[in-house]
Design a protein around this motif. Structure first.
Motif, mmCIF file in Angstrom:
data_model
loop_
_atom_site.group_PDB
_atom_site.id
_atom_site.type_symbol
_atom_site.label_atom_id
_atom_site.label_comp_id
_atom_site.label_asym_id
_atom_site.label_seq_id
_atom_site.Cartn_x
_atom_site.Cartn_y
_atom_site.Cartn_z
ATOM 1 N N GLN A 1 94.059 8.896 33.138
ATOM 2 C CA GLN A 1 93.264 8.897 34.353
ATOM 3 C C GLN A 1 93.211 10.309 34.925
ATOM 4 O OE1 GLN A 1 91.613 6.370 35.509
ATOM 5 N NE2 GLN A 1 90.897 7.219 37.444
ATOM 6 N N VAL A 2 92.014 10.792 35.157
ATOM 7 C CA VAL A 2 91.821 12.136 35.698
ATOM 8 C C VAL A 2 91.818 12.059 37.217
ATOM 9 C CG1 VAL A 2 90.232 14.064 35.848
ATOM 10 C CG2 VAL A 2 90.531 12.849 33.674
ATOM 11 N N GLN A 3 92.530 12.960 37.829
ATOM 12 C CA GLN A 3 92.516 13.049 39.291
ATOM 13 C C GLN A 3 91.945 14.396 39.717
ATOM 14 O OE1 GLN A 3 96.604 12.159 40.463
ATOM 15 N NE2 GLN A 3 95.958 10.096 41.015
ATOM 16 N N LEU A 4 91.078 14.342 40.705
ATOM 17 C CA LEU A 4 90.490 15.543 41.284
ATOM 18 C C LEU A 4 90.820 15.547 42.773
ATOM 19 C CD1 LEU A 4 86.949 15.289 39.635
ATOM 20 C CD2 LEU A 4 88.875 16.676 38.849
ATOM 21 N N VAL A 5 91.325 16.659 43.262
ATOM 22 C CA VAL A 5 91.704 16.757 44.672
ATOM 23 C C VAL A 5 91.010 17.958 45.285
ATOM 24 C CG1 VAL A 5 93.588 17.000 46.315
ATOM 25 C CG2 VAL A 5 93.933 15.685 44.208
ATOM 26 N N GLU A 6 90.150 17.675 46.269
ATOM 27 C CA GLU A 6 89.436 18.743 46.951
ATOM 28 C C GLU A 6 90.215 19.200 48.179
ATOM 29 O OE1 GLU A 6 86.120 15.722 45.715
ATOM 30 O OE2 GLU A 6 88.147 15.660 46.552
ATOM 31 N N SER A 7 90.027 20.450 48.532
ATOM 32 C CA SER A 7 90.606 21.003 49.751
ATOM 33 C C SER A 7 89.747 22.159 50.224
ATOM 34 C CB SER A 7 92.048 21.472 49.512
ATOM 35 O OG SER A 7 92.086 22.491 48.533
ATOM 36 N N GLY A 8 89.994 22.584 51.470
ATOM 37 C CA GLY A 8 89.305 23.752 51.984
ATOM 38 C C GLY A 8 88.209 23.472 52.980
ATOM 39 N N GLY A 9 87.903 22.199 53.204
ATOM 40 C CA GLY A 9 86.877 21.882 54.185
ATOM 41 C C GLY A 9 87.361 22.138 55.597
ATOM 42 N N GLY A 10 86.438 22.020 56.553
ATOM 43 C CA GLY A 10 86.802 22.226 57.943
ATOM 44 C C GLY A 10 85.588 22.441 58.806
ATOM 45 N N LEU A 11 85.843 22.903 60.009
ATOM 46 C CA LEU A 11 84.794 23.185 60.984
ATOM 47 C C LEU A 11 84.562 24.688 61.044
ATOM 48 C CD1 LEU A 11 82.928 22.347 63.360
ATOM 49 C CD2 LEU A 11 84.964 22.537 64.838
ATOM 50 N N VAL A 12 83.314 25.086 60.941
ATOM 51 C CA VAL A 12 82.977 26.508 60.965
ATOM 52 C C VAL A 12 81.666 26.685 61.728
ATOM 53 C CG1 VAL A 12 81.720 26.391 58.765
ATOM 54 C CG2 VAL A 12 82.734 28.561 59.505
ATOM 55 N N GLN A 13 81.509 27.831 62.338
ATOM 56 C CA GLN A 13 80.266 28.116 63.059
ATOM 57 C C GLN A 13 79.160 28.512 62.089
ATOM 58 O OE1 GLN A 13 81.214 31.066 66.058
ATOM 59 N NE2 GLN A 13 81.516 29.468 67.589
ATOM 60 N N SER A 14 77.952 28.314 62.518
ATOM 61 C CA SER A 14 76.796 28.723 61.720
ATOM 62 C C SER A 14 76.911 30.201 61.362
ATOM 63 C CB SER A 14 75.524 28.473 62.525
ATOM 64 O OG SER A 14 74.386 28.809 61.772
ATOM 65 N N GLY A 15 76.660 30.503 60.087
ATOM 66 C CA GLY A 15 76.794 31.860 59.598
ATOM 67 C C GLY A 15 78.148 32.167 59.001
ATOM 68 N N GLY A 16 79.081 31.257 59.177
ATOM 69 C CA GLY A 16 80.428 31.462 58.667
ATOM 70 C C GLY A 16 80.569 31.110 57.200
ATOM 71 N N SER A 17 81.816 31.170 56.714
ATOM 72 C CA SER A 17 82.110 30.935 55.309
ATOM 73 C C SER A 17 83.270 29.971 55.148
ATOM 74 C CB SER A 17 82.465 32.252 54.604
ATOM 75 O OG SER A 17 81.389 33.159 54.628
ATOM 76 N N LEU A 18 83.261 29.258 54.055
ATOM 77 C CA LEU A 18 84.374 28.424 53.640
ATOM 78 C C LEU A 18 84.489 28.495 52.127
ATOM 79 C CD1 LEU A 18 83.983 25.109 55.706
ATOM 80 C CD2 LEU A 18 85.840 26.764 55.909
ATOM 81 N N ARG A 19 85.693 28.284 51.632
ATOM 82 C CA ARG A 19 85.915 28.208 50.190
ATOM 83 C C ARG A 19 86.575 26.882 49.866
ATOM 84 N NH1 ARG A 19 90.247 31.181 46.302
ATOM 85 N NH2 ARG A 19 88.953 31.475 44.439
ATOM 86 N N LEU A 20 85.867 26.056 49.125
ATOM 87 C CA LEU A 20 86.403 24.776 48.696
ATOM 88 C C LEU A 20 87.113 24.936 47.360
ATOM 89 C CD1 LEU A 20 83.436 22.380 49.522
ATOM 90 C CD2 LEU A 20 85.253 23.219 51.025
ATOM 91 N N SER A 21 88.145 24.143 47.170
ATOM 92 C CA SER A 21 88.891 24.163 45.930
ATOM 93 C C SER A 21 89.005 22.744 45.383
ATOM 94 C CB SER A 21 90.288 24.742 46.165
ATOM 95 O OG SER A 21 91.062 24.699 44.993
ATOM 96 N N CYS A 22 88.907 22.617 44.079
ATOM 97 C CA CYS A 22 89.082 21.333 43.409
ATOM 98 C C CYS A 22 90.157 21.511 42.352
ATOM 99 C CB CYS A 22 87.773 20.887 42.767
ATOM 100 S SG CYS A 22 87.917 19.430 41.696
ATOM 101 N N ALA A 23 91.244 20.767 42.505
ATOM 102 C CA ALA A 23 92.338 20.815 41.547
ATOM 103 C C ALA A 23 92.272 19.598 40.642
ATOM 104 C CB ALA A 23 93.670 20.860 42.284
ATOM 105 N N ALA A 24 92.236 19.841 39.333
ATOM 106 C CA ALA A 24 92.165 18.752 38.357
ATOM 107 C C ALA A 24 93.537 18.501 37.751
ATOM 108 C CB ALA A 24 91.169 19.098 37.260
ATOM 109 N N SER A 25 93.806 17.223 37.431
ATOM 110 C CA SER A 25 95.120 16.870 36.878
ATOM 111 C C SER A 25 95.246 17.263 35.422
ATOM 112 C CB SER A 25 95.365 15.365 37.031
ATOM 113 O OG SER A 25 94.361 14.625 36.351
#
Length: 115
Positions: free
Chosen positions: A1-25
């Motif tokens: 069974q493959v597991q994928l776990v996302e992280s890095g989301g959140g609240l940001v103002q318009s024009g800002g940046s975020l970096r999402l990460s996905c870790a696979a098992s």
């Protein structure tokens, strides 16, 4: 069974940046494609960006030039760098890993962009 776990989301103002990460098992190299999707309330889940086993990337028109997908094979991780965020980017973002068919999904991470 493959597991994928996302992280890095959140609240940001318009024009800002975020970096999402996905870790696979397991090794992401066992999948033909790794992708990021997003789903806003009341809307379909749509692919935002994808990277193939050969390293080819493609993006939805709405995010071209603002988002960038990358991977770290040694760490079994896939990333989504999101710049110049807009309120319409607000959604739950999901990581997807597939060989053929729908593949595997993570639980999602919420991204909210305030105006």
């Amino acid at each position: 069974q493959v597991q994928l776990v996302e992280s890095g989301g959140g609240l940001v103002q318009s024009g800002g940046s975020l970096r999402l990460s996905c870790a696979a098992s397991g090794s992401i190299f066992s999948f033909s494609t790794m992708a990021w999707y997003r789903q806003a309330p009341g809307k379909d889940r749509d692919q935002v960006a994808a990277i193939t086993i050969g390293g080819t990337t493609n993006y939805a028109e709405s995010v071209k030039g603002r988002f960038s997908i990358s991977r770290d094979i040694a760490k079994n991780r896939v990333y989504l760098q999101m710049d110049s965020l807009k309120p319409e980017d607000t959604a739950v973002y999901y990581c997807n890993a597939r060989r053929s068919g729908p593949g595997y999904w993570g639980q999602g991470t919420q991204v909210t962009v305030s105006s």
